[in-house]
Design a protein around this motif. Sequence first.
Motif, short mmCIF file in Angstrom:
data_model
loop_
_atom_site.label_atom_id
_atom_site.label_comp_id
_atom_site.label_asym_id
_atom_site.label_seq_id
_atom_site.Cartn_x
_atom_site.Cartn_y
_atom_site.Cartn_z
N VAL B 42 -24.21 -85.39 -74.59
CA VAL B 42 -25.39 -84.75 -75.16
C VAL B 42 -26.43 -84.52 -74.06
O VAL B 42 -27.13 -83.51 -74.05
CB VAL B 42 -25.97 -85.60 -76.32
CG1 VAL B 42 -27.34 -85.11 -76.75
CG2 VAL B 42 -25.01 -85.59 -77.51
N ASN B 43 -26.50 -85.44 -73.09
CA ASN B 43 -27.40 -85.27 -71.95
C ASN B 43 -26.89 -84.24 -70.95
O ASN B 43 -27.51 -84.01 -69.92
CB ASN B 43 -27.61 -86.60 -71.21
CG ASN B 43 -28.35 -87.61 -72.06
OD1 ASN B 43 -28.97 -87.26 -73.07
ND2 ASN B 43 -28.27 -88.88 -71.68
N GLY B 44 -25.73 -83.67 -71.23
CA GLY B 44 -25.19 -82.63 -70.36
C GLY B 44 -24.33 -83.16 -69.23
O GLY B 44 -23.96 -82.43 -68.32
N GLU B 45 -24.02 -84.46 -69.28
CA GLU B 45 -23.23 -85.05 -68.21
C GLU B 45 -21.77 -85.18 -68.62
O GLU B 45 -21.47 -85.68 -69.72
CB GLU B 45 -23.80 -86.45 -67.88
CG GLU B 45 -23.64 -86.82 -66.43
CD GLU B 45 -23.75 -88.31 -66.21
OE1 GLU B 45 -22.96 -88.82 -65.39
OE2 GLU B 45 -24.60 -88.98 -66.83
N ASN B 46 -20.85 -84.73 -67.78
CA ASN B 46 -19.43 -84.85 -68.09
C ASN B 46 -18.98 -86.30 -68.01
O ASN B 46 -19.58 -87.11 -67.31
CB ASN B 46 -18.61 -84.00 -67.12
CG ASN B 46 -18.92 -82.53 -67.26
OD1 ASN B 46 -19.39 -82.09 -68.31
ND2 ASN B 46 -18.65 -81.76 -66.21
N VAL B 47 -17.92 -86.62 -68.72
CA VAL B 47 -17.39 -87.98 -68.72
C VAL B 47 -15.93 -87.93 -68.31
O VAL B 47 -15.14 -87.21 -68.91
CB VAL B 47 -17.53 -88.64 -70.11
CG1 VAL B 47 -16.91 -90.04 -70.11
CG2 VAL B 47 -19.00 -88.72 -70.52
N LYS B 48 -15.60 -88.69 -67.25
CA LYS B 48 -14.23 -88.69 -66.75
C LYS B 48 -13.63 -90.08 -66.86
O LYS B 48 -14.15 -91.04 -66.29
CB LYS B 48 -14.23 -88.23 -65.29
CG LYS B 48 -12.85 -88.17 -64.70
CD LYS B 48 -12.90 -87.60 -63.30
CE LYS B 48 -11.50 -87.64 -62.71
NZ LYS B 48 -11.46 -87.00 -61.40
N SER B 59 -21.50 -74.46 -71.19
CA SER B 59 -22.53 -73.64 -71.82
C SER B 59 -21.98 -72.25 -72.05
O SER B 59 -21.44 -71.63 -71.14
CB SER B 59 -23.77 -73.56 -70.94
OG SER B 59 -24.33 -74.84 -70.83
N LYS B 60 -22.11 -71.78 -73.28
CA LYS B 60 -21.63 -70.44 -73.62
C LYS B 60 -22.83 -69.52 -73.83
O LYS B 60 -23.80 -69.91 -74.48
CB LYS B 60 -20.85 -70.49 -74.94
CG LYS B 60 -19.64 -71.40 -74.89
CD LYS B 60 -18.43 -70.61 -74.53
CE LYS B 60 -17.17 -71.37 -74.90
NZ LYS B 60 -15.98 -70.62 -74.52
N ASP B 61 -22.75 -68.32 -73.29
CA ASP B 61 -23.81 -67.33 -73.52
C ASP B 61 -23.75 -66.84 -74.97
O ASP B 61 -22.71 -66.88 -75.60
CB ASP B 61 -23.62 -66.13 -72.60
CG ASP B 61 -24.02 -66.45 -71.18
OD1 ASP B 61 -24.83 -67.39 -71.00
OD2 ASP B 61 -23.53 -65.79 -70.25
N ARG B 79 -24.71 -71.49 -76.85
CA ARG B 79 -24.46 -72.85 -77.33
C ARG B 79 -23.68 -73.65 -76.31
O ARG B 79 -23.16 -73.09 -75.34
CB ARG B 79 -23.71 -72.80 -78.66
CG ARG B 79 -22.31 -72.23 -78.54
CD ARG B 79 -21.80 -71.73 -79.89
NE ARG B 79 -20.34 -71.64 -79.88
CZ ARG B 79 -19.66 -70.66 -79.29
NH1 ARG B 79 -20.29 -69.71 -78.64
NH2 ARG B 79 -18.35 -70.65 -79.33
N ARG B 80 -23.62 -74.95 -76.56
CA ARG B 80 -22.84 -75.82 -75.68
C ARG B 80 -21.60 -76.30 -76.44
O ARG B 80 -21.70 -76.69 -77.59
CB ARG B 80 -23.67 -77.02 -75.23
CG ARG B 80 -24.81 -76.63 -74.29
CD ARG B 80 -25.37 -77.81 -73.56
NE ARG B 80 -25.86 -78.83 -74.48
CZ ARG B 80 -26.31 -80.01 -74.09
NH1 ARG B 80 -26.34 -80.33 -72.81
NH2 ARG B 80 -26.74 -80.90 -74.97
N VAL B 81 -20.47 -76.24 -75.77
CA VAL B 81 -19.24 -76.74 -76.40
C VAL B 81 -18.61 -77.81 -75.51
O VAL B 81 -18.84 -77.85 -74.30
CB VAL B 81 -18.21 -75.61 -76.65
CG1 VAL B 81 -18.75 -74.58 -77.63
CG2 VAL B 81 -17.79 -74.95 -75.35
N LEU B 82 -17.84 -78.67 -76.16
CA LEU B 82 -17.18 -79.75 -75.46
C LEU B 82 -15.70 -79.42 -75.31
O LEU B 82 -15.06 -79.01 -76.28
CB LEU B 82 -17.36 -81.03 -76.28
CG LEU B 82 -16.66 -82.29 -75.81
CD1 LEU B 82 -17.06 -82.63 -74.40
CD2 LEU B 82 -17.02 -83.44 -76.74
#
Lengths: 93, 98
Positions: B42-48, B59-61, B79-82
Motif C-alpha cells: 500500500v505504501n508503494g514498496e515491492n515485497v520480495k 501504476s496504470k494510466d 490506478r495501482r495494481v498488484l
Amino acid sequence: MIKSELISRLVEANPHLYQRDVERIVNTIFEEITNALAAGNRVELRGFGAFSVKHRPSRIGRNPRTGDTVDVPEKFVPYFKTGKDLRERLNKK
Amino acid sequence: MSGKTVTRADLSEAVYQEVGLSRNESAELVESVLDEISQNLVNGENVKISSFGSFIVRSKDGRIGRNPKTGEEVPIEPRRVLVFRPSQVLKTRVSSRR
C-alpha cells in the motif's frame, strides 16, 4: 522489502519471540503455500488474495529467429489474484 | 484442480505444529505477516520473498474503456495494481507436480 526485513519487523513487533522462531514462522507460511500449489491446490487468504495453479496446454511454438516449429509441452504455472480489500487499499488515498 | 482449498486456518495450524506457540498466537502471527506485506505494498514498496516470489505494485494510466455489452464508453481512472511474479523455485515446484 525482502524476507529478512519482513522478519526484522516482525521481531520488533513481537519482542517476546526469538528471531529464530520468527524465521521459522515466516518460512513455514511460504512453504505451506508452495506445498499446496505444488499439489495443485488453491490457497485463499480473504482480503489479501488467492494463489492458484493455471494450466497451460501444450502448443506448437515457433523459434522467432529461425521460424522452426517446436513442441511446447503443457505446464502448470502459479497465479495470484489480489483480494478485494487489498486492491481497494492500493487505490485509496 | 484437485479438492482442497488452503486457508488462514491451515497456515496457522502449520505454524502451530512447527513452533511452540499457542494456536491463538500462531493465527495472530499469520495475520501479522499478511498485514506487514500488505502495508508495504500500500505504501508503494515491492515485497520480495526469496525462493517464493515478488509482489510488485504497478501504476496504470487512465484510459477510455468500453462496456463490451452496451458499447458505451467508460473512463477508467489511473490506478495501482498488484502483480505476483513467482520465483524460479516456485515455478519449478508447481510445474513438476505430475
